[in-house]
Design an enzyme around this catalytic site. Sequence first.
Site, PDB file in Angstrom:
ATOM      1  N   ASP A  32       0.890  -1.352   0.023  1.00  0.00           N
ATOM      2  CA  ASP A  32      -0.048   0.008   0.012  1.00  0.00           C
ATOM      3  C   ASP A  32       0.892   1.163  -0.072  1.00  0.00           C
ATOM      4  O   ASP A  32       2.002   1.350   0.413  1.00  0.00           O
ATOM      5  CB  ASP A  32      -0.917  -0.076   1.041  1.00  0.00           C
ATOM      6  CG  ASP A  32      -0.014  -0.046   2.412  1.00  0.00           C
ATOM      7  OD1 ASP A  32       0.784  -0.923   2.444  1.00  0.00           O
ATOM      8  OD2 ASP A  32      -0.260   0.490   3.683  1.00  0.00           O
ATOM      9  N   GLU A  33       0.270   2.277  -0.468  1.00  0.00           N
ATOM     10  CA  GLU A  33       0.614   3.687  -0.287  1.00  0.00           C
ATOM     11  C   GLU A  33       2.261   3.697  -0.737  1.00  0.00           C
ATOM     12  O   GLU A  33       2.968   4.437  -0.084  1.00  0.00           O
ATOM     13  CB  GLU A  33       0.469   4.220   1.198  1.00  0.00           C
ATOM     14  CG  GLU A  33      -0.876   4.313   1.530  1.00  0.00           C
ATOM     15  CD  GLU A  33      -1.180   4.581   2.840  1.00  0.00           C
ATOM     16  OE1 GLU A  33      -2.001   5.609   3.221  1.00  0.00           O
ATOM     17  OE2 GLU A  33      -0.640   4.065   3.822  1.00  0.00           O
ATOM     18  N   SER A  34       2.462   2.970  -1.526  1.00  0.00           N
ATOM     19  CA  SER A  34       4.075   3.261  -2.210  1.00  0.00           C
ATOM     20  C   SER A  34       4.183   4.622  -2.822  1.00  0.00           C
ATOM     21  O   SER A  34       4.652   4.365  -4.370  1.00  0.00           O
ATOM     22  CB  SER A  34       4.533   1.943  -2.967  1.00  0.00           C
ATOM     23  OG  SER A  34       4.720   0.929  -1.975  1.00  0.00           O
ATOM     24  N   HIS A  35       3.921   5.616  -2.673  1.00  0.00           N
ATOM     25  CA  HIS A  35       3.831   6.892  -3.308  1.00  0.00           C
ATOM     26  C   HIS A  35       4.990   7.344  -4.005  1.00  0.00           C
ATOM     27  O   HIS A  35       5.093   8.148  -4.985  1.00  0.00           O
ATOM     28  CB  HIS A  35       3.292   8.057  -2.488  1.00  0.00           C
ATOM     29  CG  HIS A  35       2.013   7.617  -1.927  1.00  0.00           C
ATOM     30  ND1 HIS A  35       0.749   7.089  -2.541  1.00  0.00           N
ATOM     31  CD2 HIS A  35       1.307   7.937  -0.629  1.00  0.00           C
ATOM     32  CE1 HIS A  35      -0.158   6.863  -1.801  1.00  0.00           C
ATOM     33  NE2 HIS A  35       0.075   7.586  -0.664  1.00  0.00           N
TER      34      HIS A  35
END
Length: 536
Positions: A339-342
């Site tokens: 998740d959320e590997s921005h």
Amino acid sequence: MIKSITIRSLTVLFLVFTFIACGKKRVINFPKTDLAASHLIPKPLKVTPTNGGFALDKFTAIYTNKNIAGFEEAGKFLADKIKAKTNLDIKVNVDAIPDLETVIYINQSENTDLDGTEAYQLNITQDSVILNSSTAAGIFRGIQTLRQIIPETSNDTLADTKIWMIPTGEIIDSPQFEYRGSMLDVARHFFSVEDVKKYIDILAYYKYNVLHLHLSDDQGWRIEIKSWPKLTEIGGSTEVGGASGGFYTQEDYTEIVNYAAVHHIMIVPEIDMPGHTNAASVAYPFLNGNGKIAKLYEGTEVGFSTFDTRKDTVYTFIDDVIREVAALSPGPYFHIGGDESHVTKKNDYIYFINKVEKIVQKHGKKMIGWDEVATADVDSTSISQFWASKENAQTSVNKGLKIIMSPAKKAYLDMQYDLTSKHGLHWAAYIPTDTAYIWTPEYYEGIPLKNILGIEAPLWSETISNIDELEYLAFPRAIGYSELSWTTQENRDWESYKVRLANQAPFLDRMKVKYYPSPLIDWKKSKYSYTKIEKD
Ligand code: ACM
């Protein structure tokens, strides 16, 4: 309903009833009680009351099939819980008791009506309680039902010995979803083995079968990896707010796995990557792919860290971590986060998830990832956990993946109840006790029922640092999620649920659970009393 009870079972039943027949019968004026009025959560599939009473007292004994793995253990578990509730010493599988009058019999039944590995049937008459299932897991779920039916207080006005009157009738039950979980974030704040065991105790009572442990994040790495010791030496040394963190040794983790197994709960380990990896990159800087020097982090912002997805040594590291954790985890799943590997480039993210999925499979597990993983080329044996993106959930469906339903707006235990909540966040929603219950995972956001593996209620720990705070956010909402995942939609109803929930207060109080006393519920703090219909 029971069509076929095995010969072996019949033999033991014969012995049991011989004991009863030989026993000295007391004449007790049983009040009639109503099984349908028992405050069971999750609500069973079918309850047929017969309006009599089974007297649980010091003349009761438990018998089980002895040579089937887990049955005698389940009988002993039940005896321990009866002791904790009533202080009665109920014997398990003793040869002869002179004054034996009533029996609880735990029986393996190859009954074709009891579909599914956790199905059970409970048949309660004035003389016996017979719990049938084809598996130890089904027996264990039935035992939770029985624990809930036993009144909190004895009915000692009717006889010279204390009696806990159990209403008679039949319950046939099996879960709607095979995956019924909660997640605990032990990374933002660390929780001790004892805290996790207490959480398991309560989850088991409500028939959960999964505890997902979020074991790593930017703020801390919480599981010992023998081939990479700095992960915990350095990466485990802090947590949100700057306290000293902590981690599970492999022995600690195994203790949790084994404790969960006794409760027929599987631990799903999560190592979150390629984002949420700051703590790992502080311990081993070669892992870091965000171009900055990683430092220990005590804040709560997300999305700034990433592994270097194009370095072979990073995959050697990941192989070691997954190998060690998978070897300690008997369940079929390994959660890779995702998740959320921005700050991971899109192509790098897909390349990474594709490679890590293969590593998980090489170590004999199925991959679970947060819904973003559906954007990679995942194969249909992998599982997507829907938390935020409807589009990713739809992509998961298109790729034939099973989905775990954890929509943050409905199922995140760390969301505040309302404006006055002492702990929690509200970036997804405020989730009062009724909102947590009144939604339909079976039809949520157009995801077909056939794709849904089950439901999981995650508890993130940015704002909670001890068991009391954990319990404030988890309870009572986690009790509602147990019903959403076990009970079919036709059998769920807020008005009925809220009365049954109100009657959980004596159990929660006895277990010293510091639940949030939602003002929507008329909590029954007074002593439990069964519903009397009439006197004989
Ligand atoms: C998540 O809440 N980042 C899965």
